[in-house]
Scaffold this motif. Structure first.
Motif, PDB file in Angstrom:
ATOM      1  N   SER A  21       0.769  -1.264   0.022  1.00  0.00           N
ATOM      2  CA  SER A  21      -0.076  -0.140  -0.152  1.00  0.00           C
ATOM      3  C   SER A  21       0.876   1.148  -0.024  1.00  0.00           C
ATOM      4  CB  SER A  21      -0.792   0.051   1.180  1.00  0.00           C
ATOM      5  OG  SER A  21      -1.788   1.071   1.237  1.00  0.00           O
ATOM      6  N   VAL A  22       1.063   1.980  -1.123  1.00  0.00           N
ATOM      7  CA  VAL A  22       1.877   3.040  -1.287  1.00  0.00           C
ATOM      8  C   VAL A  22       1.167   4.431  -1.164  1.00  0.00           C
ATOM      9  CG1 VAL A  22       3.560   3.933  -2.952  1.00  0.00           C
ATOM     10  CG2 VAL A  22       2.762   1.381  -3.150  1.00  0.00           C
ATOM     11  N   TYR A  23       1.926   5.180  -0.587  1.00  0.00           N
ATOM     12  CA  TYR A  23       1.843   6.585  -0.296  1.00  0.00           C
ATOM     13  C   TYR A  23       2.554   7.585  -1.360  1.00  0.00           C
ATOM     14  CZ  TYR A  23       0.793  10.894   2.359  1.00  0.00           C
ATOM     15  OH  TYR A  23       0.278  12.186   2.824  1.00  0.00           O
ATOM     16  N   GLU A  24       2.052   8.005  -2.358  1.00  0.00           N
ATOM     17  CA  GLU A  24       2.787   8.933  -3.307  1.00  0.00           C
ATOM     18  C   GLU A  24       3.000  10.194  -2.849  1.00  0.00           C
ATOM     19  OE1 GLU A  24       2.797   9.702  -8.079  1.00  0.00           O
ATOM     20  OE2 GLU A  24       0.852   9.671  -6.913  1.00  0.00           O
ATOM     21  N   VAL A  25       4.370  10.602  -2.730  1.00  0.00           N
ATOM     22  CA  VAL A  25       4.583  12.016  -2.059  1.00  0.00           C
ATOM     23  C   VAL A  25       5.475  12.972  -2.939  1.00  0.00           C
ATOM     24  CG1 VAL A  25       5.743  13.058  -0.117  1.00  0.00           C
ATOM     25  CG2 VAL A  25       4.538  10.889   0.049  1.00  0.00           C
ATOM     26  N   HIS A  26       4.927  14.236  -3.132  1.00  0.00           N
ATOM     27  CA  HIS A  26       5.697  15.289  -3.669  1.00  0.00           C
ATOM     28  C   HIS A  26       6.489  15.677  -2.393  1.00  0.00           C
ATOM     29  CE1 HIS A  26       6.464  19.100  -5.532  1.00  0.00           C
ATOM     30  NE2 HIS A  26       7.060  18.690  -6.328  1.00  0.00           N
TER      31      HIS A  26
ATOM     32  N   MET B  83      -0.111   6.004   9.703  1.00  0.00           N
ATOM     33  CA  MET B  83      -1.306   5.901   8.625  1.00  0.00           C
ATOM     34  C   MET B  83      -1.144   4.271   7.940  1.00  0.00           C
ATOM     35  SD  MET B  83      -3.198   8.466   8.442  1.00  0.00           S
ATOM     36  CE  MET B  83      -4.156   7.903   6.897  1.00  0.00           C
ATOM     37  N   ASN B  84      -0.451   3.597   8.491  1.00  0.00           N
ATOM     38  CA  ASN B  84       0.104   2.080   8.230  1.00  0.00           C
ATOM     39  C   ASN B  84       0.265   1.871   6.538  1.00  0.00           C
ATOM     40  OD1 ASN B  84      -0.653   1.456  10.750  1.00  0.00           O
ATOM     41  ND2 ASN B  84      -2.894   1.644  10.614  1.00  0.00           N
ATOM     42  N   PHE B  85       0.674   2.731   5.929  1.00  0.00           N
ATOM     43  CA  PHE B  85       1.183   2.443   4.540  1.00  0.00           C
ATOM     44  C   PHE B  85       2.420   1.667   4.755  1.00  0.00           C
ATOM     45  CE2 PHE B  85      -1.197   6.418   3.787  1.00  0.00           C
ATOM     46  CZ  PHE B  85      -1.837   6.075   2.423  1.00  0.00           C
ATOM     47  N   THR B  86       2.827   0.620   3.852  1.00  0.00           N
ATOM     48  CA  THR B  86       3.646  -0.239   3.630  1.00  0.00           C
ATOM     49  C   THR B  86       4.704   0.421   2.966  1.00  0.00           C
ATOM     50  OG1 THR B  86       3.138  -1.174   1.724  1.00  0.00           O
ATOM     51  CG2 THR B  86       2.050  -2.104   3.641  1.00  0.00           C
ATOM     52  N   HIS B  87       4.463   1.309   2.066  1.00  0.00           N
ATOM     53  CA  HIS B  87       5.611   2.137   1.369  1.00  0.00           C
ATOM     54  C   HIS B  87       5.399   3.368   0.925  1.00  0.00           C
ATOM     55  CE1 HIS B  87       6.083  -2.214   0.197  1.00  0.00           C
ATOM     56  NE2 HIS B  87       7.249  -1.974  -0.323  1.00  0.00           N
ATOM     57  N   VAL B  88       6.459   4.268   0.572  1.00  0.00           N
ATOM     58  CA  VAL B  88       6.102   5.561   0.255  1.00  0.00           C
ATOM     59  C   VAL B  88       6.965   5.477  -1.180  1.00  0.00           C
ATOM     60  CG1 VAL B  88       6.106   6.854   2.113  1.00  0.00           C
ATOM     61  CG2 VAL B  88       8.232   6.381   1.102  1.00  0.00           C
ATOM     62  N   GLU B  89       6.039   6.423  -2.352  1.00  0.00           N
ATOM     63  CA  GLU B  89       6.695   6.655  -3.639  1.00  0.00           C
ATOM     64  C   GLU B  89       7.108   8.109  -3.618  1.00  0.00           C
ATOM     65  OE1 GLU B  89       5.423   6.769  -8.294  1.00  0.00           O
ATOM     66  OE2 GLU B  89       4.739   4.979  -7.033  1.00  0.00           O
TER      67      GLU B  89
ATOM     68  N   LEU C 199      11.393   4.856  -5.940  1.00  0.00           N
ATOM     69  CA  LEU C 199      11.676   6.316  -6.463  1.00  0.00           C
ATOM     70  C   LEU C 199      10.951   6.283  -7.740  1.00  0.00           C
ATOM     71  CD1 LEU C 199      15.336   6.736  -5.280  1.00  0.00           C
ATOM     72  CD2 LEU C 199      13.303   7.391  -4.178  1.00  0.00           C
ATOM     73  N   ASP C 200      10.370   7.323  -8.043  1.00  0.00           N
ATOM     74  CA  ASP C 200      10.174   7.781  -9.553  1.00  0.00           C
ATOM     75  C   ASP C 200      11.448   7.980 -10.327  1.00  0.00           C
ATOM     76  OD1 ASP C 200       7.400   7.554  -9.420  1.00  0.00           O
ATOM     77  OD2 ASP C 200       7.006   9.804  -9.928  1.00  0.00           O
ATOM     78  N   TRP C 201      11.509   7.068 -11.619  1.00  0.00           N
ATOM     79  CA  TRP C 201      12.764   7.293 -12.354  1.00  0.00           C
ATOM     80  C   TRP C 201      12.233   7.498 -13.716  1.00  0.00           C
ATOM     81  CZ3 TRP C 201      14.962   3.596 -15.729  1.00  0.00           C
ATOM     82  CH2 TRP C 201      16.285   3.604 -16.126  1.00  0.00           C
ATOM     83  N   VAL C 202      13.113   8.406 -14.386  1.00  0.00           N
ATOM     84  CA  VAL C 202      12.578   9.053 -15.949  1.00  0.00           C
ATOM     85  C   VAL C 202      13.623   8.771 -16.876  1.00  0.00           C
ATOM     86  CG1 VAL C 202      11.419  10.941 -16.875  1.00  0.00           C
ATOM     87  CG2 VAL C 202      11.410  10.865 -14.437  1.00  0.00           C
ATOM     88  N   PRO C 203      13.296   7.709 -17.548  1.00  0.00           N
ATOM     89  CA  PRO C 203      14.458   7.452 -18.648  1.00  0.00           C
ATOM     90  C   PRO C 203      13.833   7.959 -19.976  1.00  0.00           C
ATOM     91  CG  PRO C 203      13.228   5.127 -18.204  1.00  0.00           C
ATOM     92  CD  PRO C 203      12.678   6.496 -17.176  1.00  0.00           C
ATOM     93  N   SER C 204      12.411   8.396 -20.024  1.00  0.00           N
ATOM     94  CA  SER C 204      11.849   8.539 -21.078  1.00  0.00           C
ATOM     95  C   SER C 204      12.179   9.766 -21.974  1.00  0.00           C
ATOM     96  CB  SER C 204      10.108   8.642 -20.856  1.00  0.00           C
ATOM     97  OG  SER C 204       9.870   9.511 -19.681  1.00  0.00           O
ATOM     98  N   HIS C 205      12.653  10.827 -21.257  1.00  0.00           N
ATOM     99  CA  HIS C 205      13.010  12.087 -21.804  1.00  0.00           C
ATOM    100  C   HIS C 205      13.758  12.982 -20.984  1.00  0.00           C
ATOM    101  CE1 HIS C 205       9.446  14.276 -19.652  1.00  0.00           C
ATOM    102  NE2 HIS C 205       9.361  13.263 -19.262  1.00  0.00           N
ATOM    103  N   PHE C 206      14.049  14.178 -21.535  1.00  0.00           N
ATOM    104  CA  PHE C 206      15.094  15.041 -20.609  1.00  0.00           C
ATOM    105  C   PHE C 206      14.967  16.507 -21.311  1.00  0.00           C
ATOM    106  CE2 PHE C 206      18.103  12.957 -23.422  1.00  0.00           C
ATOM    107  CZ  PHE C 206      18.904  14.083 -24.117  1.00  0.00           C
ATOM    108  N   PRO C 207      14.910  17.485 -20.632  1.00  0.00           N
ATOM    109  CA  PRO C 207      14.711  18.723 -20.956  1.00  0.00           C
ATOM    110  C   PRO C 207      15.951  19.452 -21.871  1.00  0.00           C
ATOM    111  CG  PRO C 207      15.547  18.989 -18.655  1.00  0.00           C
ATOM    112  CD  PRO C 207      15.423  17.550 -19.222  1.00  0.00           C
TER     113      PRO C 207
END
Length: 631
Positions: free
Chosen positions: A154-159, A188-194, A243-251
């Motif tokens: 159960s993942v809590y997505e965080v900025h 909050m009993n989340f198992t993971h953060v993203e 961790l979010d990871w972005v291999p699709s594009h870059f600025p």
């Protein structure tokens, strides 16, 4: 300050691996590395710039003057420039000034392998080598049991920039987050953060998805060791980190990877394959060996150096298809005449193989929005090799259904039941992510129809349905207490809403759902298998009711779930059940503590009355806009 001393960290074997695209620890060789050479302290620099005529390191130590500290090009046609600069110590700012053979172009670039960077809008790289002493040995040794596909997830997505801010609307530091955020996620009993991207990025409105420092944690929240502390603290509290990871594009920012050495070094030279029209950014050249080594090294870096437990790979669909967001004539088919990007597919497969080969107890998760087959199946049988895939179709259909006034829902029951026709074709994660609560899409709460009571009841029902649907779960921050406004990356979440009972009720519901999910094996042991789910009745569209079973390895763990998607209570509702004995209500989204009406089922004895294809049945009350679970 002396001149550049010839020195190298590369062996011939390193170079052959690099050229072949098989060197996956490039961060140990390229970049800046403080060290001692011939009894003198300084920094070794190495950068890949094959079309360069000359490469100088410029920085604080030479007043940013080109030519003062020229690197030496290697003799082996690797395109690597390197050398040791005495006296350059950790904390020093620097860039590479590259003079190209290509039309005599000059570029000034941040180090692609820098471990630390200046805080935007400043753009220099920083020499860095602080050591961090990890205290998460226990977690790392046992994380396989927390990260396996038959574990609760159960993942809590965080900025990080907008979860919470201080009184002056300034960012919290990594250190502050390691106290406040960790305590909250645990409570909050989340198992993971993203974490939405933590790698350095120049432009805040990109939310981190336009990277310039692939190996550099963003300095917005402090030093790299601060991020390690945050991850370490989460681990010590039994919480996994994706961790979010972005291999699709870059600025295309001037200091970034684009047109790096005066040539299309990292990006594909053909604009039809090297430019992303949606995001106005550049696309990696997935067929170039050295670029493949860069990307796979980067993925492994975060798992190795930062103890990440998983990578959620962004925008996979854009990598898989040559015609993604392109009209006819704006793309070129592959050698087989179709639209698959064979080089990107090959990279993704190799990436996943290397991740799972090198790290025990980790997962890769694909954000992939199409029907591309076998995304989360092993490479050995023709899959892409991801551990999980976001279930975008489920998310879209479910939200479309919930937006409808309950009186019309009986005509759209298929929106809910359709997901079960494909739910086990992949290892699906159910996402209510940041993308669903921005750009005029409204918050989850305000997608719900009805008056205030109905909005909150619908939201509680939505979450109950999510947690009992096969698959793992992801919730974007704010959803867990019913944030009413859209997400705004420039401000803190609306924590003040927790002075109101309904919002406290949603928060308590998520806390309890997370605990319930982890306590009941029927909800996770077979979460990716058709053996873990059984319809009792999906056809009662007239009453907008669904009933189903979730199953674990043991029959006595099975749970019966009933959902009522209208505000009319369904009393004396008969449900066929697979076993004799008694059924006890063990969870209800309608409980008073969550803001519900508080209706409750007493212990239900099975009657020998055949129903729904079973030899026996029970009569239950399904609360208005509610979900109840029996055991």
């Amino acid at each position: 300050m002396g001149n550049v001393v010839p020195h190298s960290l590369f062996t011939e074997f390193d170079i052959s691996l690099f050229k072949a695209g098989k060197h996956f620890k490039l961060y140990e060789k390229l970049g800046s590395h403080p060290m001692e050479v011939n009894g003198e302290k300084g920094t070794y620099f190495a950068v890949w710039a094959p079309t360069a005529k000359s490469v100088s390191v410029v920085g604080d130590f030479n007043y940013w003057i080109e030519g003062e500290h020229k690197l030496n090009v290697r003799w082996d046609a690797s395109g690597i420039w390197e050398g040791f600069v005495p006296g350059v110590m950790p904390g020093t700012r620097y860039k590479y000034k590259i003079h190209s053979h290509n039309q005599d172009i000059k570029t000034e670039k941040a180090d692609p392998f820098a471990r630390y960077s200046e805080q935007p809008p400043k753009t220099a790289s920083i020499v860095w080598d602080k050591t961090y002493k990890w205290k998460d040995t226990k977690w790392m040794a046992s994380r396989s049991s927390k990260n396996s596909l038959d574990s609760p997830y159960s993942v809590y997505e965080v900025h990080l920039g907008s979860w919470k801010r201080d009184e002056k609307n300034q960012f919290l530091t990594y250190e502050e987050l390691s106290k406040e955020l960790v305590g909250y996620v645990k409570e909050m009993n989340f198992t993971h953060v993203e974490f939405m991207p933590v790698m350095e990025y120049p432009y805040d409105p990109s939310w981190g998805y336009q990277l310039t420092g692939y190996f550099s944690p963003t300095s917005r929240f402090g030093e790299p060791e601060g991020l390690k502390l945050l991850i370490d603290t989460l681990h010590q509290n039994g919480i996994g980190v994706i961790l979010d990871w972005v291999p699709s594009h870059f600025p295309e920012d001037a200091h970034g990877l684009g047109f790096f050495d005066g040539s299309h070094l990292y990006e594909h030279p053909d604009r039809r394959r090297g430019y992303h029209p949606d995001w106005k950014s550049l696309i990696f050249n997935y067929g170039r060996n050295e670029v493949r080594a860069f990307l796979i090294s980067n993925a492994l870096f975060w798992l190795d150096q930062y103890h990440a437990d998983g990578l959620r790979v962004d925008a996979v669909a854009s990598m898989l298809y040559l015609d993604y967001s392109r009209e006819a004539g704006e793309w070129e088919p592959n050698i087989y005449g179709n639209n698959e990007n064979l080089e990107a597919i090959s990279l993704i497969r190799e990436l996943n193989e290397e991740v799972y080969k090198n790290f025990e107890g980790v997962q890769t998760i694909a954000e992939e929005s199409t029907s591309f087959s076998m995304v989360s199946r092993p490479v050995s049988i023709g899959g892409l090799g991801f551990g999980m895939k976001w279930m975008m179709g489920w998310m879209h259909d479910t939200l479309e259904y919930f937006k409808k006034e309950p009186i019309y829902r009986r005509h759209h029951q298929n929106d809910l039941t359709f997901s079960m026709t494909y739910a086990f074709t992949e290892n699906f994660m159910l996402p209510f992510s940041h993308d669903e609560v921005v750009y005029g899409k409204q918050s989850l709460l305000y997608k719900m129809p009805g008056d205030e009571w109905q909005r909150f009841a619908n939201l509680r029902l939505l979450f109950g349905y999510m947690f009992t649907h096969p698959g793992t779960n992801l919730l974007f921050m704010g959803a867990e207490f019913g944030q009413s406004s859209e997400w705004n990356f420039q401000n803190s979440l609306d924590w003040h809403l927790l002075q109101y009972d309904y919002h406290i009720g949603i928060q308590q519901l998520i806390k309890d759902l997370n605990a319930f999910y982890q306590k009941h094996p029927a909800l996770y042991e077979k979460q990716f298998s058709s053996e873990g789910f059984q319809w009792i009745d999906y056809g009662d569209s007239e009453n907008s009711v669904l009933t189903y079973l979730r199953k674990g390895h043991k029959e006595e763990d099975d749970l019966l779930i009933a959902c009522n998607f209208t505000p009319v209570p369904r009393e004396n509702y008969r449900v066929g059940v697979p076993r004799t004995g008694q059924y006890k209500e063990v969870f209800s989204t309608d409980a008073k503590k969550y803001g519900g009406s508080g209706s409750k089922n007493t212990l239900r004895k099975v009657a020998k009355k055949p129903w729904h294809g079973h030899k026996q049945s029970i009569e239950i009350t399904i609360p208005p806009l509610g979900l109840v679970i029996f055991h």
